[in-house]
Design an enzyme around this catalytic site. Structure first.
Site, short mmCIF file in Angstrom:
data_model
loop_
_atom_site.label_atom_id
_atom_site.label_comp_id
_atom_site.label_asym_id
_atom_site.label_seq_id
_atom_site.Cartn_x
_atom_site.Cartn_y
_atom_site.Cartn_z
N SER A 144 1.98 -2.56 -1.17
CA SER A 144 2.93 -3.66 -0.22
C SER A 144 3.22 -4.63 -1.10
O SER A 144 2.88 -5.05 -2.33
CB SER A 144 1.75 -4.26 0.68
OG SER A 144 2.15 -5.42 1.39
N TYR A 158 -6.38 -8.50 1.35
CA TYR A 158 -5.41 -7.21 1.57
C TYR A 158 -4.45 -7.17 0.20
O TYR A 158 -4.19 -6.08 -0.37
CB TYR A 158 -4.78 -7.29 2.58
CG TYR A 158 -3.64 -6.43 2.96
CD1 TYR A 158 -3.94 -4.96 3.44
CD2 TYR A 158 -2.19 -6.63 2.61
CE1 TYR A 158 -2.62 -4.11 3.65
CE2 TYR A 158 -1.41 -5.88 2.95
CZ TYR A 158 -1.35 -4.53 3.41
OH TYR A 158 -0.53 -3.92 3.54
P1 NAP Z 1 -0.79 1.98 10.65
O1 NAP Z 1 0.28 2.23 11.61
O2 NAP Z 1 -1.96 1.00 10.94
O3 NAP Z 1 -1.38 3.40 10.75
C1 NAP Z 1 -2.66 3.56 9.73
C2 NAP Z 1 -2.93 5.24 9.54
O4 NAP Z 1 -4.09 5.30 8.85
C3 NAP Z 1 -3.30 5.97 10.78
O5 NAP Z 1 -2.54 7.08 10.53
C4 NAP Z 1 -4.85 6.03 10.81
O6 NAP Z 1 -5.45 6.87 11.37
C5 NAP Z 1 -4.95 6.03 9.27
N1 NAP Z 1 -6.20 5.69 8.72
C6 NAP Z 1 -6.90 4.32 8.87
N2 NAP Z 1 -8.16 4.31 8.13
C7 NAP Z 1 -8.28 5.66 7.77
C8 NAP Z 1 -9.48 6.25 6.91
N3 NAP Z 1 -10.45 5.66 6.57
N4 NAP Z 1 -9.16 7.66 6.54
C9 NAP Z 1 -8.11 8.27 7.11
N5 NAP Z 1 -7.02 7.76 7.84
C10 NAP Z 1 -7.08 6.32 8.17
O7 NAP Z 1 -0.53 1.55 9.41
P2 NAP Z 1 0.96 1.36 8.72
O8 NAP Z 1 1.50 0.17 9.00
O9 NAP Z 1 1.79 2.77 8.67
O10 NAP Z 1 0.77 1.40 7.08
C11 NAP Z 1 0.59 2.49 6.20
C12 NAP Z 1 0.49 2.06 4.80
O11 NAP Z 1 1.71 0.82 4.42
C13 NAP Z 1 -0.93 1.11 4.56
O12 NAP Z 1 -1.14 1.45 3.34
C14 NAP Z 1 -0.22 -0.44 4.58
O13 NAP Z 1 -1.09 -1.25 3.87
C15 NAP Z 1 1.31 -0.39 3.95
N6 NAP Z 1 2.04 -1.39 4.38
C16 NAP Z 1 2.37 -1.51 5.83
C17 NAP Z 1 3.47 -2.39 5.93
C18 NAP Z 1 3.92 -2.55 7.32
O14 NAP Z 1 4.41 -3.51 7.72
N7 NAP Z 1 3.46 -1.96 8.25
C19 NAP Z 1 3.85 -3.17 4.94
C20 NAP Z 1 3.31 -3.07 3.51
C21 NAP Z 1 2.46 -2.13 3.29
P3 NAP Z 1 -5.77 6.96 13.01
O15 NAP Z 1 -4.51 7.28 13.48
O16 NAP Z 1 -6.86 8.21 13.05
O17 NAP Z 1 -6.36 5.69 13.31
#
Ligand code: NAP
Length: 249
Positions: A144, A158
């Site tokens: 991130s 985080y």
């Molecule tokens: P999200 O929409 O919250 O999706 C989270 C995903 O992770 C879901 O598929 C969830 O499964 C799964 N998950 C959570 N805990 C888990 C565990 N212990 N074991 C296996 N699966 C697990 O997240 P996102 O925004 O797409 O983020 C994805 C990545 O991008 C993360 O590393 C985040 O830090 C990074 N990121 C995101 C942003 C942003 O703006 N969105 C910015 C910077 C970085 P379930 O569906 O079963 O709950």
């Protein structure tokens, strides 16, 4: 040519799901790991299958070593040789200052965001490294831009965990660079997904939008494009490097 296999942790929703869909369109058979939202995981699998791709959902908590080991064994038996891994799982906890953060929260953040990357990558390297008889592969870690900003007043824990992911990416990339495995990272920010709700502010991207040079939030698909490029042969001389996906911020 035999179809390549990719495993995406947290592939049921958000950036992981967009990456799964794009990977399938690029010809991978896709292992979609998820924690508990089976409906979302199966929806992503069904979407891929409707579009002629191959995918399967694998429930496993990547913060648990036992479940990580079992996840990779399931991939071995159901999908065969693993060519690519995306360490995408990452969690946020409600926004607060460091002085209010308890130890259990810190453990959850570091287990989910850092230790899971170590454990999944370890399993991948054991299979991919040419030194261990593998045929090579590629790993992308989803970090991130918070690793660069520190996220003060919101979630320094985080941000620090993502800093650790970046250092891990650099170190592992160099460790296996001559073993046929490339390791890179993407650093997104302000992407429209559910993660902001778990930080206590579902509309965070829209609040911040005006301060982003492009004046808009990002789409999960825009992160997926960078991930698939880093995994592809087009990035064959890139390892230990990062693509920021932040609308210029
Ligand atoms: P999200 O929409 O919250 O999706 C989270 C995903 O992770 C879901 O598929 C969830 O499964 C799964 N998950 C959570 N805990 C888990 C565990 N212990 N074991 C296996 N699966 C697990 O997240 P996102 O925004 O797409 O983020 C994805 C990545 O991008 C993360 O590393 C985040 O830090 C990074 N990121 C995101 C942003 C942003 O703006 N969105 C910015 C910077 C970085 P379930 O569906 O079963 O709950």
């Amino acid at each position: 040519m035999k179809q390549k296999t990719i495993l995406i942790t947290g592939g049921s929703r958000g950036i992981g799901a967009a990456t799964a869909v794009l990977a399938a369109a690029r010809g991978y058979q896709v292992g979609i790991n998820y924690l508990e939202n089976e409906i979302a995981a199966e929806r992503t699998v069904a979407f891929i299958k409707r579009n002629g791709g191959r995918a399967e959902a694998f429930a496993a908590d990547v913060s648990s070593e036992k479940e990580v080991v079992a996840l990779f064994e399931s991939i071995d038996s159901r999908m065969g040789y693993l060519h690519a891994l995306v360490n995408n799982v990452g969690i946020l906890e409600p926004q607060m200052r460091v002085e209010a953060m308890g130890g259990e929260r810190l453990q959850r953040i570091f287990y989910h965001n850092v230790i899971s990357c170590f454990m999944c990558s370890r399993e991948a390297i054991r299979r991919m490294s040419t030194k261990r008889g593998g045929a090579g592969g590629a790993i992308v870690n989803v970090s991130s831009i918070a690793a660069r900003t520190g996220a003060p007043g919101e979630y320094v824990d985080y941000a620090a965990s993502k800093g650790a992911v970046d250092t891990f990416t650099l170190g592992l990339a160099k460790e296996v660079a001559d073993e046929g495995v490339r390791v890179n990272g993407v650093r997104p920010a302000f992407i429209y997904t559910d993660i902001h709700a778990s930080g206590g502010e579902p509309d965070r991207v829209d609040r911040i939008r005006e301060s982003i040079p492009m004046k808009r939030g990002g789409k999960p698909e825009e992160v997926a494009q960078a991930i698939l490029w880093l995994l592809s042969g087009e990035a064959s001389y890139s390892t230990g490097t990062f693509i920021d996906i932040t609308g210029g911020r």
